[in-house]
Design an enzyme around this catalytic site. Structure first.
Site, PDB file in Angstrom:
ATOM      1  N   GLY A 198       8.230   9.446  -9.294  1.00 50.81           N
ATOM      2  CA  GLY A 198       7.023   9.440 -10.107  1.00 50.81           C
ATOM      3  C   GLY A 198       6.077  10.568  -9.770  1.00 50.81           C
ATOM      4  N   GLY A 199       5.998  10.910  -8.485  1.00 51.47           N
ATOM      5  CA  GLY A 199       5.160  12.040  -8.086  1.00 51.47           C
ATOM      6  C   GLY A 199       5.628  13.340  -8.713  1.00 51.47           C
TER       7      GLY A 199
ATOM      8  N   ALA B 203       0.851  -1.196   0.000  1.00 51.84           N
ATOM      9  CA  ALA B 203       0.000   0.000   0.000  1.00 51.84           C
ATOM     10  C   ALA B 203       0.884   1.242   0.000  1.00 51.84           C
ATOM     11  CB  ALA B 203      -0.929  -0.009   1.213  1.00 51.84           C
TER      12      ALA B 203
ATOM     13  N   GLU C 117       9.045  -2.488   4.547  1.00 52.56           N
ATOM     14  CA  GLU C 117       8.969  -2.212   3.114  1.00 52.56           C
ATOM     15  C   GLU C 117      10.248  -2.579   2.371  1.00 52.56           C
ATOM     16  OE1 GLU C 117       7.550   1.443   0.184  1.00 52.56           O
ATOM     17  OE2 GLU C 117       7.602   1.701   2.356  1.00 52.56           O
TER      18      GLU C 117
ATOM     19  N   THR D  96       0.929   6.399  -3.773  1.00 48.09           N
ATOM     20  CA  THR D  96       0.176   6.678  -4.993  1.00 48.09           C
ATOM     21  C   THR D  96      -0.634   5.479  -5.461  1.00 48.09           C
ATOM     22  OG1 THR D  96       1.898   8.238  -5.690  1.00 48.09           O
ATOM     23  CG2 THR D  96       0.356   7.494  -7.371  1.00 48.09           C
ATOM     24  N   LEU D  97       0.004   4.305  -5.496  1.00 41.45           N
ATOM     25  CA  LEU D  97      -0.663   3.088  -5.943  1.00 41.45           C
ATOM     26  C   LEU D  97      -0.587   2.009  -4.874  1.00 41.45           C
ATOM     27  CD1 LEU D  97       0.585   2.707  -9.646  1.00 41.45           C
ATOM     28  CD2 LEU D  97      -1.676   3.457  -8.899  1.00 41.45           C
ATOM     29  N   THR D  98      -1.616   1.187  -4.815  1.00 37.62           N
ATOM     30  CA  THR D  98      -1.602  -0.004  -3.965  1.00 37.62           C
ATOM     31  C   THR D  98      -1.522  -1.219  -4.877  1.00 37.62           C
ATOM     32  OG1 THR D  98      -2.796   0.988  -2.130  1.00 37.62           O
ATOM     33  CG2 THR D  98      -2.920  -1.400  -2.330  1.00 37.62           C
ATOM     34  N   LYS D  99      -0.426  -1.977  -4.718  1.00 33.36           N
ATOM     35  CA  LYS D  99      -0.180  -3.140  -5.578  1.00 33.36           C
ATOM     36  C   LYS D  99      -0.608  -4.418  -4.867  1.00 33.36           C
ATOM     37  CE  LYS D  99       3.081  -0.698  -5.630  1.00 33.36           C
ATOM     38  NZ  LYS D  99       3.295   0.730  -5.200  1.00 33.36           N
TER      39      LYS D  99
END
Length: 280
Positions: free
Chosen positions: A127-128, A9, A76, A12-15
């Protein structure tokens, strides 16, 4: 039927990585603004008793899950390494030591030494930055549209390059004519208001890619390794960014590695960690 789930989580994205009844690895993602939908996916699979979680928004996600689950939290950086190791093995790449550059909203850089790792640096450029700066400068907010336009653009009217500085003179080693002397440097020399969207987007991608690659190369030199593994969902569907990173890494005499499904390293690592714990 789903047999196991691992989730990363992020900001930006939750994979999501999960194993289905046929023992196949399935990968998907959702914007992290849609955590409620991710929680609903977990709730929809009562057969799964334990879920592997990692990422900065893992606790937010856990609180949205309404069914009884056991959550295995994975640091992480550990999840990322486990995911990278899995992908290297799947692609038959035998690699013990490397720099791992994880491009998310920002960028985190790790040194991998066999099965150990340590975070060695990072930057808020990632990426942000690519999305935010592109949107502010062009008004384009859709990532796929940004990528498509960047592929049509050229940075040569915006970036000041080494070739522009020397203007036909012999360029001394180790400089290369296509290296950037100043990102957006020509704008300061020739102020205009008619720059094309596609050129601006190509130039932003170059700026972000060069910052990330420069940091990665410096750390590869420090730790005396030749290989740099670039991972992260930011690389997916943005050929210009990927090309910038690959070309600049090669110019600096290092080997860029892009793994299939590299954006899911954290989720895959969380899944594998959870499955290992379950077997013990």
């Amino acid at each position: 039927m789903v047999r196991a789930i691992g989730i990363d989580a992020g900001g930006t994205l939750t994979k999501i990585a999960y194993i289905n009844e046929e023992q196949q690895l399935i990968l998907k993602h959702e914007p992290s603004t849609n955590l409620q939908e991710v929680a609903a996916f977990i709730d929809a699979h009562p057969e799964v008793e334990k879920v592997g979680l990692t990422g900065g928004r893992a606790e937010q996600l856990r609180q949205l899950v309404t069914t009884e689950k056991e959550f295995a939290y994975v640091v992480e950086f550990e999840a990322t390494l486990k995911g990278v190791r899995f992908l290297l093995e799947r692609e038959n790449i035998d690699l013990k030591r490397a720099i791992i550059t994880n491009i998310g909203s920002g960028t985190s850089v790790h040194y991998m030494n066999d099965d150990t790792y340590k975070r060695v640096s990072g930057t808020g450029i990632g990426g942000g930055t690519l999305i935010g700066l592109s949107a502010l400068l062009t008004g384009v907010f859709n990532y796929n549209e940004m990528s498509e336009l960047a592929q049509q653009g050229s940075r040569k009217s915006i970036d000041l390059m080494v070739a522009d500085i020397f203007k036909g003179q012999e360029i001394p080693a180790p400089l290369h004519p296509d290296l950037t002397a100043s990102n957006f440097g020509k704008v300061g020399i020739d102020l205009r208001s008619d720059y094309k969207q596609e050129d601006i987007l190509a130039t932003v991608a170059r700026l972000v890619g060069e910052v990330i690659t420069t940091l990665s190369i410096q750390l590869a030199q420090q730790y005396e390794v030749d290989d740099i593994i670039y991972i992260g969902t930011t690389l997916k569907d943005h050929p210009v960014l990927r090309e910038v990173i690959a070309d600049y890494t090669v110019i600096k005499q290092k080997n860029p590695i892009f793994l299939d499904d590299q954006g899911y390293s954290g989720a895959i690592g969380a899944l594998n960690k959870m499955r290992t714990m379950k077997q013990q």
